[in-house]
Design a protein around this motif. Structure first.
Motif, PDB file in Angstrom:
ATOM      1  N   ARG A  61      -9.210  41.275  45.618  1.00  0.00           N
ATOM      2  CA  ARG A  61      -8.090  41.186  46.555  1.00  0.00           C
ATOM      3  C   ARG A  61      -7.455  39.792  46.500  1.00  0.00           C
ATOM      4  O   ARG A  61      -6.227  39.655  46.576  1.00  0.00           O
ATOM      5  CB  ARG A  61      -8.552  41.511  47.969  1.00  0.00           C
ATOM      6  CG  ARG A  61      -8.830  42.995  48.222  1.00  0.00           C
ATOM      7  CD  ARG A  61      -9.394  43.241  49.620  1.00  0.00           C
ATOM      8  NE  ARG A  61      -9.637  44.649  49.868  1.00  0.00           N
ATOM      9  CZ  ARG A  61      -8.745  45.499  50.358  1.00  0.00           C
ATOM     10  NH1 ARG A  61      -7.522  45.069  50.664  1.00  0.00           N
ATOM     11  NH2 ARG A  61      -9.045  46.772  50.557  1.00  0.00           N
ATOM     12  N   ASN A  62      -8.266  38.765  46.388  1.00  0.00           N
ATOM     13  CA  ASN A  62      -7.739  37.400  46.322  1.00  0.00           C
ATOM     14  C   ASN A  62      -6.969  37.167  45.022  1.00  0.00           C
ATOM     15  O   ASN A  62      -5.955  36.457  45.026  1.00  0.00           O
ATOM     16  CB  ASN A  62      -8.873  36.387  46.471  1.00  0.00           C
ATOM     17  CG  ASN A  62      -9.164  36.051  47.925  1.00  0.00           C
ATOM     18  OD1 ASN A  62      -8.636  35.082  48.465  1.00  0.00           O
ATOM     19  ND2 ASN A  62      -9.985  36.862  48.564  1.00  0.00           N
ATOM     20  N   ILE A  63      -7.435  37.746  43.924  1.00  0.00           N
ATOM     21  CA  ILE A  63      -6.717  37.631  42.652  1.00  0.00           C
ATOM     22  C   ILE A  63      -5.351  38.314  42.747  1.00  0.00           C
ATOM     23  O   ILE A  63      -4.331  37.779  42.292  1.00  0.00           O
ATOM     24  CB  ILE A  63      -7.541  38.249  41.510  1.00  0.00           C
ATOM     25  CG1 ILE A  63      -8.819  37.437  41.265  1.00  0.00           C
ATOM     26  CG2 ILE A  63      -6.708  38.335  40.232  1.00  0.00           C
ATOM     27  CD1 ILE A  63      -8.579  36.007  40.830  1.00  0.00           C
ATOM     28  N   ILE A  64      -5.335  39.496  43.360  1.00  0.00           N
ATOM     29  CA  ILE A  64      -4.078  40.231  43.532  1.00  0.00           C
ATOM     30  C   ILE A  64      -3.125  39.447  44.434  1.00  0.00           C
ATOM     31  O   ILE A  64      -1.919  39.337  44.143  1.00  0.00           O
ATOM     32  CB  ILE A  64      -4.357  41.628  44.113  1.00  0.00           C
ATOM     33  CG1 ILE A  64      -5.153  42.464  43.113  1.00  0.00           C
ATOM     34  CG2 ILE A  64      -3.051  42.341  44.478  1.00  0.00           C
ATOM     35  CD1 ILE A  64      -5.820  43.690  43.707  1.00  0.00           C
ATOM     36  N   ALA A  65      -3.657  38.892  45.528  1.00  0.00           N
ATOM     37  CA  ALA A  65      -2.827  38.097  46.437  1.00  0.00           C
ATOM     38  C   ALA A  65      -2.239  36.873  45.726  1.00  0.00           C
ATOM     39  O   ALA A  65      -1.072  36.511  45.924  1.00  0.00           O
ATOM     40  CB  ALA A  65      -3.655  37.664  47.645  1.00  0.00           C
ATOM     41  N   LYS A  66      -3.053  36.242  44.890  1.00  0.00           N
ATOM     42  CA  LYS A  66      -2.575  35.075  44.135  1.00  0.00           C
ATOM     43  C   LYS A  66      -1.443  35.473  43.192  1.00  0.00           C
ATOM     44  O   LYS A  66      -0.444  34.739  43.059  1.00  0.00           O
ATOM     45  CB  LYS A  66      -3.727  34.458  43.346  1.00  0.00           C
ATOM     46  CG  LYS A  66      -3.347  33.195  42.598  1.00  0.00           C
ATOM     47  CD  LYS A  66      -4.547  32.603  41.866  1.00  0.00           C
ATOM     48  CE  LYS A  66      -4.147  31.344  41.105  1.00  0.00           C
ATOM     49  NZ  LYS A  66      -5.290  30.756  40.370  1.00  0.00           N
ATOM     50  N   LEU A  67      -1.570  36.623  42.554  1.00  0.00           N
ATOM     51  CA  LEU A  67      -0.523  37.094  41.644  1.00  0.00           C
ATOM     52  C   LEU A  67       0.758  37.393  42.400  1.00  0.00           C
ATOM     53  O   LEU A  67       1.856  37.024  41.948  1.00  0.00           O
ATOM     54  CB  LEU A  67      -1.001  38.332  40.891  1.00  0.00           C
ATOM     55  CG  LEU A  67      -0.034  38.909  39.845  1.00  0.00           C
ATOM     56  CD1 LEU A  67       0.372  37.855  38.834  1.00  0.00           C
ATOM     57  CD2 LEU A  67      -0.670  40.115  39.142  1.00  0.00           C
TER      58      LEU A  67
ATOM     59  N   PRO B 264      -2.396  44.311  37.426  1.00  0.00           N
ATOM     60  CA  PRO B 264      -1.327  43.302  37.401  1.00  0.00           C
ATOM     61  C   PRO B 264       0.046  43.918  37.186  1.00  0.00           C
ATOM     62  O   PRO B 264       1.038  43.445  37.765  1.00  0.00           O
ATOM     63  CB  PRO B 264      -1.731  42.409  36.224  1.00  0.00           C
ATOM     64  CG  PRO B 264      -3.210  42.536  36.144  1.00  0.00           C
ATOM     65  CD  PRO B 264      -3.494  43.967  36.511  1.00  0.00           C
ATOM     66  N   SER B 265       0.121  44.980  36.383  1.00  0.00           N
ATOM     67  CA  SER B 265       1.425  45.606  36.135  1.00  0.00           C
ATOM     68  C   SER B 265       1.990  46.235  37.405  1.00  0.00           C
ATOM     69  O   SER B 265       3.217  46.244  37.616  1.00  0.00           O
ATOM     70  CB  SER B 265       1.310  46.660  35.034  1.00  0.00           C
ATOM     71  OG  SER B 265       0.424  47.701  35.409  1.00  0.00           O
ATOM     72  N   GLN B 266       1.128  46.759  38.264  1.00  0.00           N
ATOM     73  CA  GLN B 266       1.586  47.315  39.539  1.00  0.00           C
ATOM     74  C   GLN B 266       2.117  46.217  40.455  1.00  0.00           C
ATOM     75  O   GLN B 266       3.153  46.380  41.105  1.00  0.00           O
ATOM     76  CB  GLN B 266       0.449  48.078  40.214  1.00  0.00           C
ATOM     77  CG  GLN B 266       0.088  49.384  39.525  1.00  0.00           C
ATOM     78  CD  GLN B 266      -1.161  50.026  40.090  1.00  0.00           C
ATOM     79  OE1 GLN B 266      -2.167  49.371  40.324  1.00  0.00           O
ATOM     80  NE2 GLN B 266      -1.100  51.332  40.334  1.00  0.00           N
ATOM     81  N   VAL B 267       1.415  45.085  40.495  1.00  0.00           N
ATOM     82  CA  VAL B 267       1.877  43.947  41.299  1.00  0.00           C
ATOM     83  C   VAL B 267       3.211  43.444  40.761  1.00  0.00           C
ATOM     84  O   VAL B 267       4.135  43.144  41.526  1.00  0.00           O
ATOM     85  CB  VAL B 267       0.836  42.806  41.302  1.00  0.00           C
ATOM     86  CG1 VAL B 267       1.348  41.609  42.093  1.00  0.00           C
ATOM     87  CG2 VAL B 267      -0.493  43.287  41.871  1.00  0.00           C
TER      88      VAL B 267
END
Length: 351
Positions: A235-241, A334-337
């Protein structure tokens, strides 16, 4: 998960058994507390915590003005009065600097809510509580595994409540919750209150409730608990992205994280004056978003008796009109983000 289900089913023991005991020990260890008591849901966890502390009619409990309605419902359910306090303008959590002016001779407790997954400024809140001889009951429903100054949310208060609602970072397959504490006497009181007021079957010491976490949910939660730290990291990686992709969009405000806090990102909440238009556009593109929360507690009909009006809590009202929760979940690619972020940037370029 299937093996856990089969194990409980085949045991023919579905309430107050070894699966619950095992999960309680595991969750207490995860949350760095001495005791965890499994209960029926997050609201009941808050209610039982307040009741165990003897809070009731004529008492007041300080609650943030920006929170889910369950925080207030727990207070009113024990007969006490919720006293609302405006949040911090950056973290959206209960602001320590606004608490003192709301403390009265009837105040008995402070209820910090670790909103969206970020820890409140618990050192200052605890200092205020200690100096005024007040209890702390943390509402930790959204922040499993978050910390403030290295100390876990759900370990600061006298009693602390969490939720295992399916959508939580640690979610059951149905409703569930827990109370955490380092105080044996309070843990025993919660255990008794959740189980008809009984320590020994058919021996009822107090007027209790049927608010127990069942064996199946406990077994499933034990399996999921083993993955929670990795899920929080994801979740933190996604938030950072998201932050990297959206940092140059001047029309939105990204989540702020206090330097002493960690964030479990139960929700990734941005703010914009064009919230409703952005939400509609994203929906048309097949992107589901949510609003947490569209109506502040003081504007809810259920709490009209408190006598508040529009403008009494301007920051909470502003947050209700500008906040938008973007999709975030473990396993999100990452592609979804990038796709979601591209749609947001394109929207503001057009508008």
């Amino acid at each position: 998960m299937v093996q856990a289900f089969e194990k409980v089913y085949d045991s023919h023991w579905y309430i107050m058994g070894k699966e619950l005991k095992s999960f309680e020990e595991e969750y207490a260890n995860f949350n760095e507390v001495a005791y965890a008591i499994g209960v029926s849901n997050g609201l009941d966890a808050l209610f039982l915590s307040l009741k165990a502390l003897g809070i009731g009619k004529g008492d007041e409990v300080i609650v943030p003005s920006n929170t889910f309605i369950a925080s207030l419902l727990a207070v009113s359910s024990v007969g006490a009065t919720p006293v609302l306090v405006e949040p911090d303008a950056f973290s959206y959590n209960l602001s320590p600097k606004n608490i003192n002016e709301r403390i009265s001779k009837n105040t008995k407790a402070i209820m910090p809510v670790h909103l969206y997954g970020q820890a409140c400024e618990m050192d200052e809140i605890k200092q205020i509580a200690d100096s005024n001889k007040l209890f702390i009951v943390e509402d930790n429903a959204q922040a499993h595994g978050a910390t403030f100054k290295g100390k876990m949310t759900g370990s600061w208060g006298d009693l602390n409540a969490t939720s295992f609602y399916p959508g939580k970072n640690l979610g059951a397959i149905g409703d569930g919750g827990a109370v955490t504490t380092n105080k044996l006497e309070l843990a025993e009181e919660i255990r008794m209150l959740r189980n008809y007021g009984s320590k020994i079957k058919y021996n009822n010491e107090v007027r209790g409730h049927n608010m127990r976490l069942d064996e199946l949910q406990a077994a499933l939660l034990s399996v999921k608990l083993g993955h929670l730290s990795n899920w929080t990291y994801e979740r933190n990686i996604i938030a950072k992205l998201y932050g990297e992709m959206l940092k140059d969009v001047a029309e939105i405000t990204l989540p702020f994280v206090h330097t002493d806090a960690t964030h479990s990102y139960h929700l990734y909440v941005i703010r914009t004056k064009k919230r409703d238009e952005l939400k509609n556009m994203l929906y048309q593109m097949g992107i589901e978003t949510l609003i947490h929360y569209p109506i502040p507690p003081h504007m809810q009909k259920a709490y009209a008796y408190l006598g508040h009006k529009s403008g009494d809590f301007p920051l909470a009202e502003k947050l209700s009109k500008t906040s938008l929760s973007l999709p975030i979940w473990p396993g999100m690619s990452p592609s979804q983000v990038e796709f979601i972020s591209h749609q947001i940037k394109s929207f503001f370029k057009r508008n």
